[in-house]
Design an enzyme around this catalytic site. Structure first.
Site, PDB file in Angstrom:
ATOM      1  N   GLU A 258      30.566 100.240 -15.373  1.00  0.00           N
ATOM      2  CA  GLU A 258      30.274 100.262 -13.934  1.00  0.00           C
ATOM      3  C   GLU A 258      31.576  99.893 -13.251  1.00  0.00           C
ATOM      4  O   GLU A 258      32.021  98.748 -13.360  1.00  0.00           O
ATOM      5  CB  GLU A 258      29.180  99.248 -13.581  1.00  0.00           C
ATOM      6  CG  GLU A 258      27.845  99.481 -14.248  1.00  0.00           C
ATOM      7  CD  GLU A 258      27.172 100.755 -13.790  1.00  0.00           C
ATOM      8  OE1 GLU A 258      27.624 101.349 -12.797  1.00  0.00           O
ATOM      9  OE2 GLU A 258      26.194 101.159 -14.435  1.00  0.00           O
ATOM     10  N   CYS A 291      31.788  96.481  -4.715  1.00  0.00           N
ATOM     11  CA  CYS A 291      32.071  97.828  -5.236  1.00  0.00           C
ATOM     12  C   CYS A 291      31.313  98.901  -4.464  1.00  0.00           C
ATOM     13  O   CYS A 291      31.787 100.026  -4.329  1.00  0.00           O
ATOM     14  CB  CYS A 291      31.692  97.894  -6.713  1.00  0.00           C
ATOM     15  SG  CYS A 291      29.976  97.420  -7.025  1.00  0.00           S
TER      16      CYS A 291
HETATM   17  P1  NAD Z   1      38.786  93.693 -14.169  1.00  0.00           P
HETATM   18  O1  NAD Z   1      38.646  95.034 -14.781  1.00  0.00           O
HETATM   19  O2  NAD Z   1      40.135  93.162 -13.915  1.00  0.00           O
HETATM   20  O3  NAD Z   1      38.045  92.583 -15.068  1.00  0.00           O
HETATM   21  C1  NAD Z   1      36.691  92.684 -15.391  1.00  0.00           C
HETATM   22  C2  NAD Z   1      36.424  91.908 -16.673  1.00  0.00           C
HETATM   23  O4  NAD Z   1      37.130  92.530 -17.741  1.00  0.00           O
HETATM   24  C3  NAD Z   1      36.882  90.455 -16.642  1.00  0.00           C
HETATM   25  O5  NAD Z   1      35.934  89.650 -17.321  1.00  0.00           O
HETATM   26  C4  NAD Z   1      38.175  90.493 -17.437  1.00  0.00           C
HETATM   27  O6  NAD Z   1      38.489  89.266 -18.055  1.00  0.00           O
HETATM   28  C5  NAD Z   1      37.846  91.538 -18.485  1.00  0.00           C
HETATM   29  N1  NAD Z   1      38.996  92.204 -19.097  1.00  0.00           N
HETATM   30  C6  NAD Z   1      40.218  92.437 -18.565  1.00  0.00           C
HETATM   31  N2  NAD Z   1      41.005  93.074 -19.457  1.00  0.00           N
HETATM   32  C7  NAD Z   1      40.273  93.250 -20.580  1.00  0.00           C
HETATM   33  C8  NAD Z   1      40.512  93.868 -21.839  1.00  0.00           C
HETATM   34  N3  NAD Z   1      41.694  94.426 -22.131  1.00  0.00           N
HETATM   35  N4  NAD Z   1      39.531  93.891 -22.749  1.00  0.00           N
HETATM   36  C9  NAD Z   1      38.322  93.340 -22.471  1.00  0.00           C
HETATM   37  N5  NAD Z   1      38.027  92.746 -21.295  1.00  0.00           N
HETATM   38  C10 NAD Z   1      38.991  92.702 -20.352  1.00  0.00           C
HETATM   39  O7  NAD Z   1      37.920  93.747 -12.836  1.00  0.00           O
HETATM   40  P2  NAD Z   1      37.763  92.614 -11.737  1.00  0.00           P
HETATM   41  O8  NAD Z   1      39.013  92.566 -10.930  1.00  0.00           O
HETATM   42  O9  NAD Z   1      37.232  91.387 -12.363  1.00  0.00           O
HETATM   43  O10 NAD Z   1      36.584  93.226 -10.841  1.00  0.00           O
HETATM   44  C11 NAD Z   1      36.790  94.067  -9.756  1.00  0.00           C
HETATM   45  C12 NAD Z   1      36.455  95.497 -10.122  1.00  0.00           C
HETATM   46  O11 NAD Z   1      35.112  95.579 -10.591  1.00  0.00           O
HETATM   47  C13 NAD Z   1      36.516  96.418  -8.910  1.00  0.00           C
HETATM   48  O12 NAD Z   1      37.103  97.638  -9.282  1.00  0.00           O
HETATM   49  C14 NAD Z   1      35.057  96.606  -8.548  1.00  0.00           C
HETATM   50  O13 NAD Z   1      34.758  97.772  -7.817  1.00  0.00           O
HETATM   51  C15 NAD Z   1      34.433  96.641  -9.906  1.00  0.00           C
HETATM   52  N6  NAD Z   1      33.003  96.365  -9.822  1.00  0.00           N
HETATM   53  C16 NAD Z   1      32.127  97.382 -10.086  1.00  0.00           C
HETATM   54  C17 NAD Z   1      30.761  97.164  -9.974  1.00  0.00           C
HETATM   55  C18 NAD Z   1      29.775  98.243 -10.264  1.00  0.00           C
HETATM   56  O14 NAD Z   1      28.603  97.927 -10.446  1.00  0.00           O
HETATM   57  N7  NAD Z   1      30.167  99.497 -10.325  1.00  0.00           N
HETATM   58  C19 NAD Z   1      30.296  95.896  -9.613  1.00  0.00           C
HETATM   59  C20 NAD Z   1      31.226  94.892  -9.350  1.00  0.00           C
HETATM   60  C21 NAD Z   1      32.580  95.129  -9.464  1.00  0.00           C
END
Ligand code: NAD
Length: 487
Positions: A258, A291
């Protein structure tokens, strides 16, 4: 083992990992700070998991799966209902932890989102009990389809709305009979720790529910690469999804994502303009860290001035403040780095010749960024095409319905769209033409938890919600018995 705990504003929060039903520390920690008082120093020092932590968590989840996955649906549902009741009973503590940790509005958490988190567990508990296996006769065979639990599932969540989003992903995984390893975001790890603690009282067998804290590129990457994992479900940015997708491909593990959005909010001339303008101004809610937000305002050219007058009235009335104050409507941003990234988009828009109609600056005395509206020079401008994830909207006008649809569908994202119109026919026509996983007409954010949720394009892979998530977390088996071959 009791593990380490930290007092944050009167609530004590576990700051270690929960692995196999025990609190387990790590040699290193990372600090989390409160966006409400950044300069006050760390709110908590949280265990910083590594490759060893990931290995231990997957081993515990494998043992936990052997028990939890063998339980009948009524037994699983009972534990999940108990967890939902515990969430409701601890709403004040969960709300405060979330507010201090990532600045979510405390009233919203307390009154809406904690309850929605509990509802996620109740909904999935009820769905597994109500599920009937599909059965039919064809080709001299009696056929039926069984949903088998898949195994340990890694659940990785982002920092925005962390409690609610975590429950939404954890509930279907557990309901399906999978054990889980939850890795929350390092900018907002604390409400996940309270949730993990409640699972101990709810009665999950050891190892069915595991929590691992740490940095994404470290313990997150180690978890998704572990061959013992059988499902990965991720919410976050498209960039991280690419890394996780590679790891999932390596082990042939099903993966849902997502991801980000860049939704349009389309205002037709036949709509209730005041309602549309009010909703448009409220896209600054949660400082735009949503999001699903409709961040591209697409307004019929014939009503631009009238709409803008109403939009300005509503936007001017928004109250920026401390998230603990019930009068506050717009909270500070989660982290100075994120605020600076948002400001970078605005600065590049300025340099590009885009017109800043409102806002465009960080606040000096808090982590707020001024609610900002930009009229771009073209549809190709970065602020139109890229997710900013802050309180920054763009304003564009359209000439007719097909122009509106063309603009709405013109980014690589496809998570959500909002349409304002007074015409039912137009609502259906435009709704069908939009390339998005969710389309709201004359409303926003309401969704029945059994409806599919997910994005098109780079907004995601797969669908959550109701049976969609249960099927993802299951291995479907078709059993076929030759007619009259046994008694
Ligand atoms: P992010 O991708 O930076 O991090 C998300 C999660 O992934 C965190 O727990 C992080 O520690 C982990 N992560 C980072 N690198 C990783 C790796 N290499 N391997 C495994 N895990 C890893 O995102 P963010 O900045 O925390 O969140 C914001 C983003 O999330 C925005 O793009 C937003 O639109 C999206 N979002 C989408 C939805 C949806 O339902 N579509 C909902 C909320 C947020």
């Amino acid at each position: 083992m009791t593990g380490r705990r930290t007092d944050i504003g009167g609530v004590t929060v576990p700051v270690d990992h929960l692995i196999g039903g025990e609190w387990v520390g790590s040699p290193d920690t990372f600090e989390t700070r409160s966006p409400l008082d950044w300069d006050a120093g760390p709110l908590a020092h949280v265990a910083r998991g590594d490759a060893d932590t990931a290995r231990a968590a997957v081993a515990a989840a494998t043992e936990g799966f052997a028990v939890w996955g063998s339980w009948g649906v009524s037994q699983r549902a009972e534990v999940m209902h108990r967890l939902a009741d515990l969430i409701d009973a601890n709403a004040e503590e969960i709300a405060l932890a979330e507010t201090l940790d990532m600045a979510f509005l405390q009233e919203s958490m307390r009154l809406r989102l904690v309850g929605r988190g509990a509802l996620n567990f109740r909904t999935y508990a009820d769905l597994i009990v109500a599920h009937e296996e599909r059965e039919w006769d064809a080709k001299n065979l009696h056929n039926w389809v069984q949903r088998m639990p898949a195994g340990p599932a890694v659940v990785i969540t982002p920092w925005n709305a962390p409690f609610m989003l975590s429950t939404w992903k954890l509930a279907p995984a557990l309901a399906a009979g999978n054990s889980v390893i939850h890795k929350p975001a390092e900018w907002s790890p604390l409400s996940a720790a309270l949730l993990a603690e409640l699972t101990l009282d709810a009665g999950f067998p050891p190892g069915a529910y595991n929590l691992v804290q740490g940095i994404g590129e470290e313990v997150g990457a180690a978890l998704v690469a572990d061959p013992g994992v059988r499902r990965i479900t991720f919410t976050g940015s498209p960039g991280t999804a690419r890394h996780i997708g590679h790891a999932a491909a390596e082990n042939i593990v099903p993966f849902t994502a997502e991801l980000g959005g860049k939704g349009p909010l389309i205002v037709f001339a036949d709509s209730d303009l005041d309602a549309a303008a009010h909703r448009a101004a409220w896209q600054f809610d949660d400082s735009g860290q949503v999001c699903l937000a409709g961040t591209r305002l697409l307004v019929d050219a014939s009503i631009r001035d009238e709409f803008m007058k109403k939009f300005d009235e509503h936007a001017d009335a928004l109250v920026l403040g401390d998230s603990r104050d019930p009068a506050t409507q717009i909270a500070p941003m989660v982290h100075p780095d994120h605020r600076d990234a948002v400001h970078g988009f605005v600065e590049r828009a300025r340099a590009n010749g885009d017109t800043i109609l409102r806002g465009g600056q960080p606040r000096a005395d808090s982590l707020h960024y001024e609610p900002t509206l930009i009229e771009p020079t073209s549809n190709d401008s970065e602020v139109v095409q890229q997710e900013i994830f802050g309180p920054v909207l763009t304003l564009q006008t359209f000439d007719d319905e097909s122009d509106a649809i063309r603009l709405a569908n013109s980014t690589a994202y496809g998570l959500s769209a909002i349409v304002f119109t007074g015409s039912r026919e137009r609502a259906e026509r435009v709704g069908r033409a939009l390339r998005a996983g969710l389309v709201w007409v004359n409303t926003f954010l309401v969704r029945d938890l059994t409806a599919p949720f997910g994005g098109c394009g780079i907004s995601g892979i797969g669908r959550e919600g109701g049976d969609h998530a249960l099927e993802f977390h299951s291995d479907l088996k078709t059993l076929m018995i030759l007619d009259d071959s046994c008694h």
